[in-house]
Design a protein around this motif. Structure first.
Motif, PDB file in Angstrom:
ATOM      1  N   GLY A   1     -17.824   5.383  27.602  1.00 30.51           N
ATOM      2  CA  GLY A   1     -17.205   6.172  26.765  1.00 30.51           C
ATOM      3  C   GLY A   1     -17.534   6.191  25.469  1.00 30.51           C
ATOM      4  O   GLY A   1     -16.957   6.865  24.347  1.00 30.51           O
ATOM      5  N   ILE A   2     -18.853   5.592  25.165  1.00 26.21           N
ATOM      6  CA  ILE A   2     -19.226   5.374  23.767  1.00 26.21           C
ATOM      7  C   ILE A   2     -20.026   6.760  23.548  1.00 26.21           C
ATOM      8  O   ILE A   2     -20.757   7.604  24.179  1.00 26.21           O
ATOM      9  CB  ILE A   2     -20.316   4.331  23.512  1.00 26.21           C
ATOM     10  N   ASP A   3     -20.088   7.284  21.977  1.00 28.02           N
ATOM     11  CA  ASP A   3     -20.717   8.473  21.544  1.00 28.02           C
ATOM     12  C   ASP A   3     -21.791   8.519  20.759  1.00 28.02           C
ATOM     13  O   ASP A   3     -22.661   9.393  20.689  1.00 28.02           O
ATOM     14  CB  ASP A   3     -19.608   9.346  21.012  1.00 28.02           C
ATOM     15  N   MET A   4     -22.133   7.148  19.682  1.00 28.15           N
ATOM     16  CA  MET A   4     -23.099   7.186  18.857  1.00 28.15           C
ATOM     17  C   MET A   4     -23.701   5.566  19.005  1.00 28.15           C
ATOM     18  O   MET A   4     -22.949   4.882  19.374  1.00 28.15           O
ATOM     19  CB  MET A   4     -22.546   7.142  17.524  1.00 28.15           C
TER      20      MET A   4
ATOM     21  N   GLN B   1     -11.027   9.266  11.082  1.00 29.59           N
ATOM     22  CA  GLN B   1     -11.661  10.292  11.763  1.00 29.59           C
ATOM     23  C   GLN B   1     -12.735   9.977  12.681  1.00 29.59           C
ATOM     24  O   GLN B   1     -13.095  10.657  13.645  1.00 29.59           O
ATOM     25  CB  GLN B   1     -12.155  11.366  10.723  1.00 29.59           C
ATOM     26  N   ALA B   2     -13.220   8.784  12.768  1.00 28.29           N
ATOM     27  CA  ALA B   2     -14.001   8.163  13.786  1.00 28.29           C
ATOM     28  C   ALA B   2     -13.931   6.835  13.637  1.00 28.29           C
ATOM     29  O   ALA B   2     -13.518   6.130  12.688  1.00 28.29           O
ATOM     30  CB  ALA B   2     -15.507   8.711  13.269  1.00 28.29           C
TER      31      ALA B   2
ATOM     32  N   LYS C   1     -11.617  10.983  18.704  1.00 36.25           N
ATOM     33  CA  LYS C   1     -12.337  10.723  17.778  1.00 36.25           C
ATOM     34  C   LYS C   1     -13.604  10.085  18.340  1.00 36.25           C
ATOM     35  O   LYS C   1     -13.686   9.351  19.396  1.00 36.25           O
ATOM     36  CB  LYS C   1     -11.758   9.579  16.799  1.00 36.25           C
ATOM     37  N   PRO C   2     -14.645  10.355  17.569  1.00 40.52           N
ATOM     38  CA  PRO C   2     -16.133   9.725  17.894  1.00 40.52           C
ATOM     39  C   PRO C   2     -16.037   8.121  18.075  1.00 40.52           C
ATOM     40  O   PRO C   2     -15.405   7.490  17.311  1.00 40.52           O
ATOM     41  CB  PRO C   2     -17.120  10.383  16.886  1.00 40.52           C
ATOM     42  N   ARG C   3     -16.711   7.491  18.753  1.00 41.38           N
ATOM     43  CA  ARG C   3     -16.816   6.047  19.083  1.00 41.38           C
ATOM     44  C   ARG C   3     -18.267   5.721  18.839  1.00 41.38           C
ATOM     45  O   ARG C   3     -19.199   6.183  19.675  1.00 41.38           O
ATOM     46  CB  ARG C   3     -16.116   5.708  20.364  1.00 41.38           C
ATOM     47  N   TYR C   4     -18.504   4.797  17.990  1.00 44.39           N
ATOM     48  CA  TYR C   4     -19.819   4.393  17.482  1.00 44.39           C
ATOM     49  C   TYR C   4     -19.862   2.911  18.258  1.00 44.39           C
ATOM     50  O   TYR C   4     -19.349   1.896  17.601  1.00 44.39           O
ATOM     51  CB  TYR C   4     -20.067   4.500  16.131  1.00 44.39           C
ATOM     52  N   LEU C   5     -20.940   2.429  18.813  1.00 43.69           N
ATOM     53  CA  LEU C   5     -21.210   1.197  19.053  1.00 43.69           C
ATOM     54  C   LEU C   5     -22.451   0.637  18.431  1.00 43.69           C
ATOM     55  O   LEU C   5     -23.516   1.067  18.465  1.00 43.69           O
ATOM     56  CB  LEU C   5     -21.496   1.142  20.779  1.00 43.69           C
ATOM     57  N   MET C   6     -22.124  -0.105  17.524  1.00 41.36           N
ATOM     58  CA  MET C   6     -23.217  -0.497  16.454  1.00 41.36           C
ATOM     59  C   MET C   6     -24.411  -1.399  16.862  1.00 41.36           C
ATOM     60  O   MET C   6     -24.092  -2.662  17.655  1.00 41.36           O
ATOM     61  CB  MET C   6     -22.531  -1.149  15.140  1.00 41.36           C
ATOM     62  N   GLY C   7     -25.741  -1.046  16.728  1.00 41.79           N
ATOM     63  CA  GLY C   7     -26.895  -1.898  16.959  1.00 41.79           C
ATOM     64  C   GLY C   7     -27.281  -2.026  18.408  1.00 41.79           C
ATOM     65  O   GLY C   7     -28.022  -2.870  18.848  1.00 41.79           O
TER      66      GLY C   7
ATOM     67  N   VAL D   1     -12.115  -2.004  24.427  1.00 40.41           N
ATOM     68  CA  VAL D   1     -11.901  -1.184  23.501  1.00 40.41           C
ATOM     69  C   VAL D   1     -11.691   0.126  23.415  1.00 40.41           C
ATOM     70  O   VAL D   1     -11.064   0.928  22.937  1.00 40.41           O
ATOM     71  CB  VAL D   1     -13.056  -1.653  22.430  1.00 40.41           C
ATOM     72  N   THR D   2     -12.783   0.789  24.307  1.00 40.10           N
ATOM     73  CA  THR D   2     -12.599   2.357  24.665  1.00 40.10           C
ATOM     74  C   THR D   2     -11.324   2.803  25.441  1.00 40.10           C
ATOM     75  O   THR D   2     -10.811   3.788  25.245  1.00 40.10           O
ATOM     76  CB  THR D   2     -13.709   2.731  25.300  1.00 40.10           C
TER      77      THR D   2
END
Length: 376
Positions: free
Chosen positions: A266-269, A215-216, A246-252, A238-239
Motif C-alpha cells: 500500500g505504499i505510493d511514493m 494531506q499526505a 492520502k498518499p503514503r511515502y516510504l522514505m529511503g 502502518v499502512t
C-alpha cells in the motif's frame, strides 16, 4: 495538493492514484530520483526530463541549507527557478542527515545541534527553523522534522524518540500556520511515522500521524540496516492505520524488490540513492537481474545495455562499450549507468501502476521479484 485514488489491487494492497500539485501531476506508485543538492548526480536536467522523465524529484534541506544557502535560493526565486526544473519537488527535512551525523550532533527537546560535514561550522536545527528553510527552498511537498532512530535501537530509546518526533510534529504544524508561501504556489506538509522495528510503537505513531490530518503521510526510520522482513512487517502495520485517501511515502527505500513488495503493502511514493550510487560502481538493474558491467564477461558483448530499457542510452550503447568506459575510468560511463538505473526505477513503478490498473499486479510482481533477484 489533491490525491485521487483510482484503484486498489484486489489481491494485495497495491494502489494506483494521481497526486495533483501546482507544478504538475504525479501518477502513483512513483519513484522519485534523489537530487540532494538540486541536481540528480551525473544527470543534466534535459536528460533527466527527456530520458528518465520522472513526475517528481527529491532534494534535501540539510544539504541545501549548507550549500548554496537560503539567501541564494531566495534571491533565485526558490529551488525550481534555481535549478530550472518545472515539475514537482519534495524536500526531506534533514532528519535523516542528522541521524547519519551521529558523531557530529547532539539532540535535545529543542532541536539538534550539529557540525557541518563540509567545514565543521556549528548549526542548530529546530522544527520551526526547518519549516522556515523549506518555505524558502520552495518544494511542492515538505517534510516534518523528525529523529530517525538507528537499527538496532533499544526499545526505550525508540519510544522516547518517537514521542519527541510527535512533539516536534506539533511544533512544525503550529509554526507553518504562521508562514506565508513565498513563490506563489502552495506547499503540502507531510508528517513522518517513526517507532523503529517495534510494532506497538509503529501503531502508536501511525495513529498520531493519522490524527494530525495532513494531506499526505510518510514512514521513516526504515531501510537503515534492518532485515527486509522487518521492513515489510513495519510497513504493513502502518499502512493498516494510515488513511486510505492520502498518499503514503516510504522514505529511503530501496532495492527494486523492496519497492515492489512495499507497493503490494500500500505504499505510493519512494526515493533512494541506490540507482545512482550503484550505477557509479558499475551495477545495473534490469528486469532480468543485476549486471556488474565491470565483469570481463561483458568485454566483447556488443548487445545493447538493456533492450527493454526506456532511456535512449539503453539501446544507443553496448555492454562492451559501457564496460570499456568503466575500465578507462571515463566519466561518461557513470553518467550512462546512472541514466539507465534511474530509467529502470521509473519504469518499474510505472509498470507496477499499469498492472494494478489491469488487475494482475500480484502475479506480475511475484514473477518480477524472482527475475530481478538474479545476478547476470
Amino acid at each position: 495538493m489533491k490525491f485521487d485514488l483510482k484503484l486498489t489491487d484486489p489481491k494485495s494492497k497495491a494502489r494506483a492514484g494521481i497526486i495533483t500539485t501546482d507544478h504538475g501531476t504525479i501518477e502513483t506508485p512513483i519513484f522519485m530520483p534523489v537530487g540532494t543538492l538540486g541536481t540528480v548526480k551525473g544527470v543534466h536536467q534535459t536528460e533527466l526530463k527527456e530520458q528518465v522523465n520522472p513526475d517528481i524529484i527529491l532534494a534535501n534541506t540539510y544539504h541545501l541549507f549548507l550549500r548554496p544557502g537560503m539567501d541564494i535560493l531566495e534571491r533565485a526565486g526558490g529551488l525550481h527557478q534555481f535549478m530550472n526544473w518545472d515539475r514537482p519537488i519534495l524536500t526531506d527535512s534533514g532528519g535523516y542527515q542528522v541521524y547519519s551525523l551521529s558523531g557530529r550532533r547532539k539532540i535535545n527537546e529543542e532541536g539538534v545541534k550539529f557540525k557541518s560535514h563540509i567545514d565543521g561550522s556549528m548549526h542548530f536545527f529546530t522544527p520551526e527553523n526547518v519549516m522556515e528553510t523549506q518555505r524558502t527552498i520552495g518544494a511542492d511537498i515538505i517534510m516534518a522534522f523528525d529523529e530517525c532512530t538507528p537499527y538496532p535501537c533499544d526499545y526505550n530509546y525508540a519510544k522516547r524518540s518517537m514521542h519527541m518526533t510527535h512533539r516536534w510534529l506539533d511544533r512544525c504544524i503550529n509554526h507553518l500556520e504562521k508562514l506565508p508561501y513565498k513563490y506563489g504556489f502552495e506547499q503540502t506538509f507531510m508528517p513522518i511515522v517513526q517507532g523503529s522495528t517495534y510494532k506497538d510503537l509503529r501503531r502508536q505513531s501511525a495513529e498520531y500521524i493519522a490524527n494530525a490530518g495532513a494531506q499526505a503521510n510518510a514512514i521513516g526510520g526504515l531501510s537503515v540496516g534492518e532485515p527486509a522482513d522487518e521492513m515489510y512487517a513495519m510497513t504493513e502495520v502502518v499502512t493498516e492505520i494510515l488513511p486510505e485517501d492520502k498518499p503514503r511515502y516510504l522514505m529511503g527505500v530501496g532495492t527494486p524488490i523492496n519497492i515492489l513488495e512495499n507497493i503490494a503493502l500500500g505504499i505510493d511514493m519512494f526515493d533512494c540513492v541506490m540507482p545512482t550510487r550503484n550505477a557509479r560502481n558499475g551495477m545495473l538493474f534490469t528486469a532480468h537481474g543485476t549486471i556488474n558491467i565491470k565483469n570481463k564477461k561483458w568485454e566483447d558483448d556488443f548487445s545493447p545495455i538493456d533492450d527493454m530499457g526506456i532511456t535512449g542510452v539503453d539501446t544507443m550503447y553496448s555492454k562492451a562499450y559501457l564496460r570499456h568506459l568503466f575500465a578507462a575510468k571515463e566519466m561518461l560511463g557513470k553518467q550512462i549507468a546512472s541514466i539507465h538505473n534511474l530509467g529502470f526505477y521509473v519504469w518499474l513503478t510505472r509498470e507496477a501502476r499499469r498492472h494494478i490498473l489491469a488487475g494482475d499486479f500480484r502475479a506480475w510482481k511475484d514473477k518480477m521479484v524472482v527475475q530481478m533477484d538474479k545476478r547476470l
